[in-house]
Design a protein around this motif. Structure first.
Motif, PDB file in Angstrom:
ATOM      1  N   CYS A   1      -6.642  -1.105   2.363  1.00 24.94           N
ATOM      2  CA  CYS A   1      -5.328  -0.505   2.283  1.00 24.94           C
ATOM      3  C   CYS A   1      -4.462  -1.003   3.438  1.00 24.94           C
ATOM      4  CB  CYS A   1      -5.468   1.017   2.325  1.00 24.94           C
ATOM      5  SG  CYS A   1      -3.894   1.849   2.345  1.00 24.94           S
TER       6      CYS A   1
ATOM      7  N   CYS B   1      -1.931   0.327   4.436  1.00 27.08           N
ATOM      8  CA  CYS B   1      -1.298   1.454   5.105  1.00 27.08           C
ATOM      9  C   CYS B   1      -2.272   2.127   6.069  1.00 27.08           C
ATOM     10  CB  CYS B   1      -0.803   2.433   4.056  1.00 27.08           C
ATOM     11  SG  CYS B   1       0.199   3.736   4.734  1.00 27.08           S
ATOM     12  N   CYS B   2      -3.428   2.527   5.555  1.00 31.52           N
ATOM     13  CA  CYS B   2      -4.358   3.254   6.420  1.00 31.52           C
ATOM     14  C   CYS B   2      -5.559   2.389   6.813  1.00 31.52           C
ATOM     15  CB  CYS B   2      -4.834   4.528   5.727  1.00 31.52           C
ATOM     16  SG  CYS B   2      -5.878   4.210   4.287  1.00 31.52           S
TER      17      CYS B   2
ATOM     18  N   CYS C   1      -4.386   2.236  -1.107  1.00 36.09           N
ATOM     19  CA  CYS C   1      -5.369   3.122  -1.697  1.00 36.09           C
ATOM     20  C   CYS C   1      -4.614   4.239  -2.416  1.00 36.09           C
ATOM     21  CB  CYS C   1      -6.297   3.695  -0.622  1.00 36.09           C
ATOM     22  SG  CYS C   1      -5.487   4.850   0.495  1.00 36.09           S
TER      23      CYS C   1
ATOM     24  N   CYS D   1      -2.593   6.713  -0.158  1.00 39.57           N
ATOM     25  CA  CYS D   1      -1.379   6.157   0.418  1.00 39.57           C
ATOM     26  C   CYS D   1      -0.336   5.901  -0.656  1.00 39.57           C
ATOM     27  CB  CYS D   1      -1.703   4.869   1.160  1.00 39.57           C
ATOM     28  SG  CYS D   1      -2.639   5.167   2.665  1.00 39.57           S
TER      29      CYS D   1
HETATM   30 ZN    ZN Z   1      -4.527   3.978   2.411  1.00 40.63          ZN
END
Ligand code: ZN
Length: 108
Positions: free
Chosen positions: A6, A8-9, A83, A86
């Motif tokens: 991911c 983002c995370c 994911c 997110c």
């Molecule tokens: Zn994520």
């Protein structure tokens, strides 16, 4: 099998278990000429369909030229892997604006 993580995370996304989402963002200067072109010509509903196709062709060719030379013009195309968690967060708040304060986009 491809492995994603991911953007983002940073969690790895196991595509066997998790849903892997792709987020594509395109940023480009708005050009009013495109909207003006062709849509003021007289015509029936059939014309509209033609214009739609025309428009699509134009957009596709725009994409090509954007990739070739448009990047310096402020146009950017980004792609992220997300994911599921997110993705949900993004859909709720695409621009990451802090909640609690409403932006007044609407004129209500
Ligand atoms: Zn994520």
């Amino acid at each position: 099998m491809r492995h994603y993580s991911c953007d983002c995370c940073r969690r790895p996304i196991d595509t066997q278990i998790d849903v892997h989402h792709v987020l594509k963002i395109e940023v480009f200067p708005a050009v009013d000429d495109i909207a003006d072109h062709g849509c003021c010509e007289a015509g029936g509903s059939q014309e509209d369909a033609d214009h739609l196709e025309e428009m699509q062709d134009m957009l596709e060719s725009l994409d090509d030229s954007d990739l070739a030379s448009g990047l310096g013009d402020g146009a950017r195309s980004m792609r992220f892997d997300l994911c599921d968690a997110c993705r949900q967060r993004f859909v709720k708040n695409p621009l990451g604006v802090k909640s609690g304060k409403q932006l007044d986009f609407s004129n209500n």
